[in-house]
Design a protein around this motif. Structure first.
Motif, short mmCIF file in Angstrom:
data_model
loop_
_atom_site.label_atom_id
_atom_site.label_comp_id
_atom_site.label_asym_id
_atom_site.label_seq_id
_atom_site.Cartn_x
_atom_site.Cartn_y
_atom_site.Cartn_z
N VAL A 129 -10.73 20.39 0.52
CA VAL A 129 -11.66 20.68 1.62
C VAL A 129 -12.16 22.11 1.45
O VAL A 129 -11.41 23.00 1.05
CB VAL A 129 -11.00 20.49 3.01
CG1 VAL A 129 -10.67 19.03 3.24
CG2 VAL A 129 -9.77 21.36 3.18
N MET A 181 -12.50 24.38 3.46
CA MET A 181 -12.07 24.77 4.80
C MET A 181 -10.74 25.50 4.62
O MET A 181 -10.14 25.45 3.54
CB MET A 181 -11.82 23.53 5.69
CG MET A 181 -12.95 22.52 5.72
SD MET A 181 -12.53 21.03 6.68
CE MET A 181 -12.84 21.61 8.34
N TRP A 213 -6.70 22.48 7.42
CA TRP A 213 -7.40 21.20 7.49
C TRP A 213 -7.02 20.32 6.30
O TRP A 213 -7.09 19.11 6.37
CB TRP A 213 -8.91 21.41 7.60
CG TRP A 213 -9.34 21.67 9.01
CD1 TRP A 213 -9.75 20.75 9.92
CD2 TRP A 213 -9.38 22.95 9.69
NE1 TRP A 213 -10.04 21.36 11.12
CE2 TRP A 213 -9.83 22.70 11.01
CE3 TRP A 213 -9.09 24.25 9.32
CZ2 TRP A 213 -9.99 23.72 11.96
CZ3 TRP A 213 -9.25 25.26 10.26
CH2 TRP A 213 -9.69 25.00 11.56
N TYR A 246 -4.11 18.60 7.52
CA TYR A 246 -4.50 17.47 8.38
C TYR A 246 -4.86 16.26 7.51
O TYR A 246 -4.46 15.12 7.78
CB TYR A 246 -5.68 17.86 9.27
CG TYR A 246 -6.13 16.74 10.18
CD1 TYR A 246 -5.49 16.51 11.38
CD2 TYR A 246 -7.19 15.91 9.83
CE1 TYR A 246 -5.88 15.47 12.21
CE2 TYR A 246 -7.60 14.88 10.65
CZ TYR A 246 -6.94 14.66 11.85
OH TYR A 246 -7.33 13.64 12.68
N GLU A 247 -5.61 16.51 6.46
CA GLU A 247 -6.00 15.43 5.55
C GLU A 247 -4.76 14.78 4.92
O GLU A 247 -4.68 13.55 4.79
CB GLU A 247 -6.96 15.99 4.49
CG GLU A 247 -7.28 15.08 3.32
CD GLU A 247 -7.87 13.75 3.71
OE1 GLU A 247 -8.38 13.61 4.82
OE2 GLU A 247 -7.77 12.81 2.90
N MET A 296 -20.20 27.03 3.88
CA MET A 296 -19.72 25.96 4.74
C MET A 296 -20.80 25.51 5.74
O MET A 296 -20.64 25.61 6.96
CB MET A 296 -18.47 26.40 5.51
CG MET A 296 -17.37 26.91 4.60
SD MET A 296 -16.05 27.69 5.56
CE MET A 296 -15.16 28.52 4.25
N GLU A 300 -21.65 22.90 6.97
CA GLU A 300 -21.24 21.91 7.97
C GLU A 300 -20.96 22.58 9.32
O GLU A 300 -21.05 21.92 10.36
CB GLU A 300 -20.02 21.13 7.51
CG GLU A 300 -18.76 21.96 7.30
CD GLU A 300 -18.76 22.74 6.00
OE1 GLU A 300 -19.75 22.65 5.25
OE2 GLU A 300 -17.78 23.44 5.75
N LEU A 303 -14.56 17.31 9.38
CA LEU A 303 -13.96 17.74 8.11
C LEU A 303 -15.06 17.93 7.09
O LEU A 303 -16.06 17.22 7.10
CB LEU A 303 -12.97 16.69 7.59
CG LEU A 303 -11.64 16.54 8.34
CD1 LEU A 303 -10.96 15.24 7.94
CD2 LEU A 303 -10.73 17.72 8.04
N ARG A 304 -14.84 18.86 6.18
CA ARG A 304 -15.77 19.10 5.07
C ARG A 304 -15.04 18.97 3.74
O ARG A 304 -14.09 19.69 3.48
CB ARG A 304 -16.37 20.50 5.15
CG ARG A 304 -16.86 21.06 3.82
CD ARG A 304 -18.15 20.46 3.30
NE ARG A 304 -18.43 20.81 1.91
CZ ARG A 304 -18.90 21.98 1.48
NH1 ARG A 304 -19.15 22.92 2.36
NH2 ARG A 304 -19.13 22.19 0.21
N VAL A 305 -15.52 18.06 2.94
CA VAL A 305 -14.89 17.77 1.64
C VAL A 305 -15.75 18.37 0.52
O VAL A 305 -16.97 18.41 0.63
CB VAL A 305 -14.77 16.23 1.46
CG1 VAL A 305 -14.09 15.88 0.15
CG2 VAL A 305 -14.00 15.63 2.64
N HIS A 306 -15.10 18.85 -0.52
CA HIS A 306 -15.82 19.35 -1.70
C HIS A 306 -14.95 19.08 -2.92
O HIS A 306 -13.93 19.73 -3.11
CB HIS A 306 -16.10 20.85 -1.52
CG HIS A 306 -16.74 21.51 -2.72
ND1 HIS A 306 -17.31 20.83 -3.76
CD2 HIS A 306 -16.91 22.83 -3.01
CE1 HIS A 306 -17.80 21.70 -4.64
NE2 HIS A 306 -17.56 22.91 -4.22
N THR A 307 -15.32 18.09 -3.70
CA THR A 307 -14.58 17.77 -4.92
C THR A 307 -15.55 17.68 -6.09
O THR A 307 -15.47 16.74 -6.89
CB THR A 307 -13.80 16.45 -4.79
OG1 THR A 307 -14.74 15.40 -4.54
CG2 THR A 307 -12.80 16.47 -3.66
N VAL A 339 -12.07 9.93 2.48
CA VAL A 339 -11.46 10.69 3.59
C VAL A 339 -11.85 10.03 4.92
O VAL A 339 -11.01 9.83 5.80
CB VAL A 339 -11.91 12.16 3.56
CG1 VAL A 339 -11.46 12.89 4.83
CG2 VAL A 339 -11.34 12.87 2.32
N LEU A 367 -9.45 8.08 7.96
CA LEU A 367 -9.34 8.36 9.39
C LEU A 367 -9.21 7.07 10.20
O LEU A 367 -8.59 7.05 11.25
CB LEU A 367 -10.54 9.18 9.87
CG LEU A 367 -10.65 10.61 9.31
CD1 LEU A 367 -11.91 11.28 9.82
CD2 LEU A 367 -9.42 11.43 9.68
#
Lengths: 358, 386, 323
Positions: A83, A85, A89, A92-93, B64, B66, B81-85, B96, B100
């Motif tokens: 993330v 972040m 977080w 949390y994931e 970021m 988002e 949530l913010r994902v970066h892969t 992700v 949830l």
């Protein structure tokens, strides 16, 4: 429907420095990940999921999280995500993945160096790029707008702010066995403001550092903790919420997202022995205490908190680690941890950790 | 302990263009998100949580983003949530978001991935010169072209296979109203005559740089059962990562991709991908990655992938169409490209793919990869509940 | 361990600044600024929001869908909170002490972030009245307001007519950040080796793999590498591509060859240019050696490129695991 699995922090390691000028991120992170993994008692290959939090802009290069994998040992290939972040977080994931039932354990890490650049300018780029960004309000100035909004609403004073910083320093000295004579509040008040009403002692220092946590579910967590004669720190509640960013749209003097997350996480359902809060500015602690419903005598940031060490992208995870450590060693029965992201406490995560079997 | 079921009940995407001059970043992400909500017959207030994905923030110069986009996506007061892969991010973000719901925490999750590459330019943002880092001496193509040569050598593939993929995917894009590149006159000669950028890779064998966004609404079994439009049931999700560089790493046929496919196939009960899937949306940013991934994903034996392409099996009217949407070769907003693969796969099994619908598709693969072929994300979606 | 690691200054800046397309609603706000007017949007619940958004921040529903939803507010406004900056930073809009403030224009229910040029901190207080000081030359940008000034102090100016009537559709967003990046311990060892015309790798342990450039860790296990090993300067081209565009400032000419080169003694290939021979003659298995720059130093540029050694080509089997 509700999450049903018991999940606990079973190990935590961290490292911070005002400036790590020798080692790069991978070199800094490697021993901390190794320590958390070794302490967990789980062989590295058996950890089910790995997830991290970091920010490319801290070193001004895209994909900085990619090379960080070299500190983990991602071979054979691992289940992994990232993330952009604070790593709270990421935790949390990881908790979600364990709740989903596909894995029983997870490694979470976060890292960030403030020393290469100027985080107070870098994070200015989080602001609306169309109407706010061109003014380049640095993060300290933006926080100061919130500090005064809090003072205007509550009648609080700069004295109240400075007291938070002074207590943070006392806590840090105590926690680290350092013998120091902290400045009297009056002396701190005599310092000039950086961005009024904020003074140097009200502002978290630039810090380099990283942290890692291993989570495990149910019986596995109990087994691992029993081997080390510790108790697992069970995550009995966790939630996070975000608010609209526009600074002139929301009431800056309160943190509605923290209050919402605290409600879902169940902060008010029991006593709070320890609270580790991601307070990057002194007034944030005062706003957060109110949002979390903490009593006046609550033990906030016994570690010293971010006002003494605030590595970007790891400081929130460190709050969870510090709170969990107090529970694991039996010092606290019930602890809460808080992490924040974005300008003026825009996004907040709240986690409740308990020592007794959940 | 088994996960809750999750389904795609809404899909939306933007028109992808080199420059979406008509919208801000806000307008771009809302265009995709509103279409996904409309498809799901939901409003913003129905959504429990929002998961955003994109590739490096340097594309837009917003850290970021988002954070400033959260309320534009209806996330005020909700978890975000913010994902970066890297390049796989669109796929990872969908996984992700699915988690949830599968974890039992939420029932309706909006997930959005985007890139507005025209704010800077992709070549710069992907290869920002950085101290002490060996520069990518020739851009992304210069990184992948040598691997393509290694594949050609290893598999004994004829030189024109890449061009066949380039033509096929662009012909597919003509049926996709959202696609960026529309080249109705494309043929082998046009590809062959396009500039040889990174020999063996020609200009028309590479992906464009696009502005675009993709969004999906993921929902619990209870919600999906009540939906009036057919859902796409998620039958499996998997991700795998391996280091960028290590001794004797096989970058042509990476272990992480093999492991990821094996994991997702096991979850979905896939034993023969070519037969069990009706179509696949696979991340092919350079033409030759179709035969390479055909092998990595088990649609063909090692060294045999190019024969599938050559036989026309992966064409729109073949027995296993790959990238009926036109794929990454036709639209490439990097952060969204992976989610577009996942979403197009979902639309196929929902029967909602419009002119590029593969007739009777009931099970499809969505695939994304990124970094130095080291991050993989995949899902299997089907018309039937898992 | 190196006592001193190498540090290099790094400027992150997209040349010319980012070009932002602003869309219809932000565009209307910026067009208003260009015209010397403050434009707000009326949300579904009646609240008047400035800067206007394309949506209601609380509900996410569309805002500003029709012309009738927009209205002019101000020009006067009230400070709702503020901070005094006694030492402005280089990027700040004013070069003398000023306040950042939230300013709620008359008729609006929200506030904008801007600066107040009040002279001294004593002149500032929450609730104070301020008016905008417009620039004469306005382009459709937040900085078209030079600053806000206390009402009645005479610092304000009526906006002069705009020079354009076209709607604002884009804005330029210069972003320049500066860093001092440390190489880290392992990379410093490698670079200092280059300054002595030596290529230094690190071994993962006894009998283990040799990594070059060394990264300080064995990426397969996440454990430190320690043993230093000199590798090269000869090696084999494992694979390559011919580049027909001038991507690399290091390349002697176009076309040039970008190759993966497995140096003798190393267990991992690294990227390098192959030159001093026709690009068309480069092949997998070609034996090459590093060509040192005339002046070497602790930089990657110390190796200019690789050239053929004239040795027989390596057998495919000898390097096929390194692709």
């Amino acid at each position: 429907m509700a999450p049903t699995r018991d999940v606990a922090v079973v190990s935590y390691a961290s490292w911070t420095s005002p400036a790590e000028l020798q080692r790069n991120e991978v070199e800094m992170l490697m021993p901390v990940v190794a320590e958390a993994v070794a302490d967990s008692g789980l062989p590295r290959e058996e950890i089910g999921f790995t997830v991290s939090g970091s920010c490319d802009y801290l070193i001004g290069a895209p994909f900085s999280f990619v090379s960080a994998l070299d500190a983990v040992g991602a071979w054979p290939p691992i289940r992994e995500s990232h993330v952009e972040m604070d790593a709270a977080w990421a935790l949390y994931e990881a908790w979600i993945q364990i709740q989903k039932g596909s894995v029983d354990s997870a490694l979470v890490y976060g890292f960030g160096k403030a020393s290469p650049g100027d985080p107070s300018e870098i994070f200015t780029l989080q602001l609306d790029p169309y109407t706010v960004g061109p003014l380049w309000p640095d993060t300290i100035s933006v926080a100061a707008l919130q500090a005064r909004a809090w003072m205007d609403r509550t009648g609080g004073t700069e004295h109240d702010l400075v007291e938070v910083g002074a207590r943070s320093l006392r806590n840090w000295a105590w926690a680290n066995g350092v013998d120091l004579e902290p400045d009297a509040v009056d002396e701190l008040l005599a310092q000039p403001t950086i961005a009024s009403p904020l003074r140097p002692g009200d502002v978290a220092p630039d810090t380099d550092g990283c942290a890692a946590i291993v989570l495990a579910a149910g019986d596995l967590a109990k087994e691992l903790a029993a081997k080390r004669e510790l108790r697992p720190a069970w995550i009995t509640g966790i939630d996070h919420r975000i608010e609209p960013q526009a600074l002139g749209f929301r009431d800056l003097s309160v943190s509605t997202s923290t209050a919402l997350a605290a409600l879902t996480a169940g902060v008010g359902d029991g006593p709070v022995d320890v609270a580790e809060l991601h307070t990057q500015f002194s007034h944030e602690e005062l706003i957060l205490r109110e949002a979390l419903g903490l009593e006046d005598g609550a033990n906030v940031n016994p570690s010293g908190g971010p006002l003494q060490a605030n590595p970007p992208m790891a400081a929130g995870l460190i709050r969870i680690g510090e709170a969990a450590a107090r529970v694991m060693d039996g010092e606290a029965g019930r602890a809460i941890a808080h992490a924040s992201s974005g300008p003026c406490l825009q996004q907040n995560l709240v986690c409740v950790l308990e020592g007794e079997d959940a | 302990m088994s996960a809750e079921r999750v389904a795609v009940v809404g899909v939306g995407q933007t028109e992808h263009r080199a420059v979406r001059a008509d919208v801000s970043m806000v307008g771009l992400v809302r265009e995709a998100a509103k279409r996904a909500l409309a498809d799901a017959e939901m409003t913003w207030t129905d959504i429990d949580a929002v998961v955003i994905g994109k590739a490096p923030d340097m594309f837009e110069g917003v850290v970021m983003p988002e954070l400033f986009l959260a309320d534009a996506l209806g996330a005020a007061g909700k978890p975000m949530l913010r994902v970066h892969t890297a390049g796989s991010v669109g796929g990872s973000t969908a996984i992700v978001a699915a988690g949830l719901v599968q974890s039992g925490v939420h029932e309706r999750v909006l997930t959005v991935a985007f890139e507005k590459q025209s704010e800077s330019d992709a070549m710069w943002a992907l290869t920002v010169p950085t101290p002490f880092q060996a520069p990518l001496v020739a851009g992304a193509g210069g990184y992948f072209a040598p691997l393509i040569r290694a594949y050609m050598q290893r598999a004994g593939a004829p030189a024109d296979i890449g061009m066949m993929v380039a033509v096929k995917d662009r012909l597919n894009a003509i049926r996709n109203p959202y696609a960026h590149l529309k080249l109705p006159d494309i043929d082998m000669q046009m590809v062959e005559e396009s500039p040889m950028l990174w020999e063996p890779l020609r200009y028309l064998e590479t992906c464009p740089s696009s502005d675009g966004a993709c969004a999906m609404v993921l929902a619990s079994e209870r919600v999906a059962d009540a939906a009036s439009r057919p859902p796409a049931w998620v039958q499996g999700t998997a991700w795998r990562s391996e280091p960028t560089l290590f001794a004797r790493r096989d970058q042509v046929n990476p272990q992480a991709g093999l492991d990821c496919a094996a994991d997702v196939y096991r979850q979905a009960g896939i034993t023969n991908p070519r037969e069990d899937f009706d179509c696949a949306e696979v991340y092919v940013p350079f033409s030759w990655y179709e035969p390479m991934w055909l092998e990595n994903l088990g649609f063909a034996a090692p060294g045999e992938g190019w024969k599938l392409t050559q036989s026309g099996a992966t064409a729109f009217d073949g027995d296993i169409p790959w990238n009926p949407s036109g794929g990454v070769l036709s639209s490439n907003p990097i952060g969204a490209s992976g989610m577009l693969r996942f979403a197009e796969a979902a639309n196929q099994v929902r029967g909602a793919a419009g002119e590029h619908q593969v007739e009777g598709a009931r099970r499809a693969l969505g695939h994304a990869y990124g970094g130095g072929s080291q991050f993989f994300a995949m899902w299997v979606v089907g018309a039937d509940k898992p | 361990m190196a006592d001193e690691v190498l540090v290099e200054h790094h400027i992150l800046e997209y040349p010319g600044g980012y070009t932002r397309t602003v869309g219809p609603v932000i565009g209307r706000y910026l067009t208003g600024l260009r015209d010397g007017r403050l434009i707000a949007v009326r949300l579904g619940d009646g609240r008047v929001m400035i800067p206007p958004a394309e949506y209601d921040p609380v509900t996410g529903e569309d805002a500003g869908a029709s012309d009738a939803d927009f209205l002019e507010v101000g020009p006067g406004g009230t400070v709702t909170t503020w901070t005094w900056i006694s030492e402005p930073r280089p990027k700040h809009p004013l070069d003398h002490p000023f306040a950042f403030a939230l300013i709620q224009p008359d008729g609006a229910d929200t506030a904008i972030v801007h600066v107040v040029d009040a002279g001294t901190e004593n002149a500032m207080h929450t609730g104070m009245r301020v008016v905008p000081k417009w620039r004469d030359e306005r382009v459709g940008d937040t900085l078209d307001i030079e600053a806000w000034v206390p009402e009645g102090t005479g610092g304000a100016s009526a906006a002069k007519p705009a020079t354009s009537t076209e709607p604002v559709t884009t804005m330029s967003s210069p972003v320049k950040l500066e860093y001092d990046i440390g190489a880290g311990v392992a990379a410093t060892r490698f670079l200092l080796g280059l300054a002595q015309r030596r290529i230094l790798g690190q071994r993962t342990g006894p009998g283990g793999d040799v990594y070059v450039p060394p990264r300080g860790s064995d990426p397969k296990t996440g454990t430190p590498t320690v043993d230093e090993v000199e590798v090269g300067p000869r090696g084999v081209v494992t694979t390559f591509c011919v580049v027909n565009l001038p991507f690399s400032p290091l390349a002697p000419e176009v076309p040039y060859v970008c190759a993966q080169i497995l140096l003798d003694g190393a267990d991992i290939a690294l990227f390098g240019l192959v030159a001093d021979m026709p690009a068309a003659d480069v092949r997998q298995g070609l034996r090459v050696e590093a060509v040192w720059a005339d002046e070497v130093g602790p930089t990657l540029e110390s190796i200019k490129w690789y050239r053929p050694t004239g040795e027989p080509d390596a057998e495919y089997d000898s390097y096929k695991e390194y692709l």
